[in-house]
Design an enzyme around this catalytic site. Structure first.
Site, PDB file in Angstrom:
ATOM      1  N   CYS A 141       0.818  -1.229   0.000  1.00 46.98           N
ATOM      2  CA  CYS A 141       0.000   0.000   0.000  1.00 46.98           C
ATOM      3  C   CYS A 141       0.845   1.270   0.000  1.00 46.98           C
ATOM      4  O   CYS A 141       0.349   2.344  -0.329  1.00 46.98           O
ATOM      5  CB  CYS A 141      -0.951   0.001   1.191  1.00 46.98           C
ATOM      6  SG  CYS A 141      -2.077  -1.395   1.170  1.00 46.98           S
ATOM      7  N   HIS A 191      -3.316   7.357   2.234  1.00 47.14           N
ATOM      8  CA  HIS A 191      -3.723   6.023   1.778  1.00 47.14           C
ATOM      9  C   HIS A 191      -5.105   5.731   2.359  1.00 47.14           C
ATOM     10  O   HIS A 191      -5.351   5.961   3.536  1.00 47.14           O
ATOM     11  CB  HIS A 191      -2.704   4.993   2.259  1.00 47.14           C
ATOM     12  CG  HIS A 191      -3.140   3.584   2.043  1.00 47.14           C
ATOM     13  ND1 HIS A 191      -3.649   3.149   0.838  1.00 47.14           N
ATOM     14  CD2 HIS A 191      -3.158   2.519   2.882  1.00 47.14           C
ATOM     15  CE1 HIS A 191      -3.955   1.867   0.947  1.00 47.14           C
ATOM     16  NE2 HIS A 191      -3.675   1.453   2.165  1.00 47.14           N
ATOM     17  N   ASN A 207     -10.025   0.237  -0.142  1.00 45.43           N
ATOM     18  CA  ASN A 207      -8.561   0.241  -0.123  1.00 45.43           C
ATOM     19  C   ASN A 207      -8.054  -0.356  -1.439  1.00 45.43           C
ATOM     20  O   ASN A 207      -8.174  -1.553  -1.668  1.00 45.43           O
ATOM     21  CB  ASN A 207      -8.081  -0.583   1.074  1.00 45.43           C
ATOM     22  CG  ASN A 207      -6.564  -0.610   1.211  1.00 45.43           C
ATOM     23  OD1 ASN A 207      -5.849  -0.234   0.286  1.00 45.43           O
ATOM     24  ND2 ASN A 207      -6.088  -1.062   2.361  1.00 45.43           N
TER      25      ASN A 207
END
Ligand code: UT7
Length: 318
Positions: free
Chosen positions: A112, A245, A275
């Site tokens: 990520c 993020h 996500n």
């Protein structure tokens, strides 16, 4: 010599999977997912649609935004954990999709945090003169590595891509001011995929001890943002926009509270995108550029945290 962001674009697959859709498959509910994460829906790549397709579409959008053509690009870096193949890199596939046969292309793997790592790598390569105009792309089809029977992970992720064109520049008033990347492999088993070419010869599925990851994320992201601003000689209160993020709205809120950020300064797309790993930061930034919030001249901070653990932050004048 430094680097500036000349253009930005993104791409989302057309299929939307809502929380209600998921509640039919696993023991969960729209209210649990919304309360614990802020997620309302996610986009899922179609059959036959791959990470390189998503990345290529985002790259073309970023080139068009920059007013540039593919032939101008001499470096392609793709941040992804879900490449089309073990090799060749997704970056070389996008290079072929753009019809260019010069320059260099490679993938980076920081889960990520991949896009933040990418800003650091591309900025460095532009500063040293290795390349003049780069495409940095975050692209993921995380839906392909989810265990769709595991309610603790399958509700959290989605597919998508975002891209920026970064160019070498000697303009001292704009561009990347600092980027900060960190990792600590001690926690690799709190967030990982249980397969891979060498260990299992399978692709594997995402496994996560979510509540442990959560605690590290808030602490480490906050520290990274402070370190990044200090290194650039500015303070957190000077920053106009924070593009985090998009893992969990509660993580965004936790970091905002720690650093006393105004909620309206924090770009959140987690409700709509969920996500999307390395794609989440450029997707969120593109959303805020296109809706007119982030403007040329604004001071913007990106940040992310992910498997490894990896984390980091990047600060630039847009
Ligand atoms: O992108 C990389 C970085 N990733 C992250 O930053 C993710 C960080 N972690 C998180 O976002 C949160 O920890 C989660 C959203 C994953 C989980 O939220 P939580 O508040 O930490 O919940 P929990 O894991 O402590 O679980 C609470 C309860 C458990 O039930 P019991 O043991 O209390 O009976 C879980 O089994 O919630 C249950 N649960 C669910 N219930 C309904 C877990 N997933 C679900 C679900 N629906 N989808």
């Amino acid at each position: 010599m430094g680097s500036i962001i000349k253009g930005i674009g993104s791409y989302l697959p057309s299929r939307v999977l809502t929380n209600e859709d998921l509640a039919v498959k696993v023991d969960t509910s729209d209210s649990w997912i919304r309360e614990r994460t802020g997620i309302g829906q996610r986009h899922i790549a179609a059959e036959g649609e791959y990470t390189s397709d998503l990345g290529l579409a985002a790259a073309k959008a970023a080139l068009s935004d920059a007013g540039m053509e593919a032939k101008d690009i001499d470096l392609i870096v793709v941040a992804t954990t879900t490449p089309d193949y073990t090799f060749p890199s997704t970056a070389t596939m996008i290079q072929e999709g753009l019809g260019i046969h010069h320059g260099a292309a490679f993938d980076i793997q920081a889960v990520c945090s991949g896009f933040i790592y990418g800003v650091n790598v591309v900025d460095s390569l532009l500063r040293t003169g290795t390349a003049k105009n780069a495409l940095l792309i975050g692209a993921e089809t995380f839906s392909r590595i989810l265990d769709w029977e595991d309610r603790t992970t399958c509700v959290l992720f989605g597919d998508g891509a975002g891209a920026v064109v970064m160019s070498a520049s000697d303009d001292e008033n704009t561009g990347v001011m600092n980027s900060f990347i960190r990792s600590d492999g001690a926690h690799c088993k709190l967030l990982y995929v249980d397969g891979g070419p060498s260990r299992t010869q399978t692709v594997g599925h995402v496994r996560m001890v979510g509540n442990q990851v959560f605690k590290y994320a808030v602490k480490d992201i906050s520290a990274a943002m402070l370190e990044c601003t200090e290194g650039a000689g500015v303070s957190i209160s000077d920053v106009d926009w924070f593009v985090p993020h998009q893992a969990n709205q509660r993580i965004l809120n936790g970091v905002a509270k720690r650093l006393k950020l105004k909620p309206e300064q924090v770009i959140s797309t987690v409700e709509f995108h969920a996500n999307t790993s390395a794609a989440s930061v450029p997707l969120a930034m593109d959303t805020a550029v296109k809706d007119g919030r982030i403007k040329r001249g604004d001071l913007v901070m990106l940040e992310a945290f992910g498997g490894g653990f990896t984390w980091g932050a990047a600060l630039f004048r847009f």
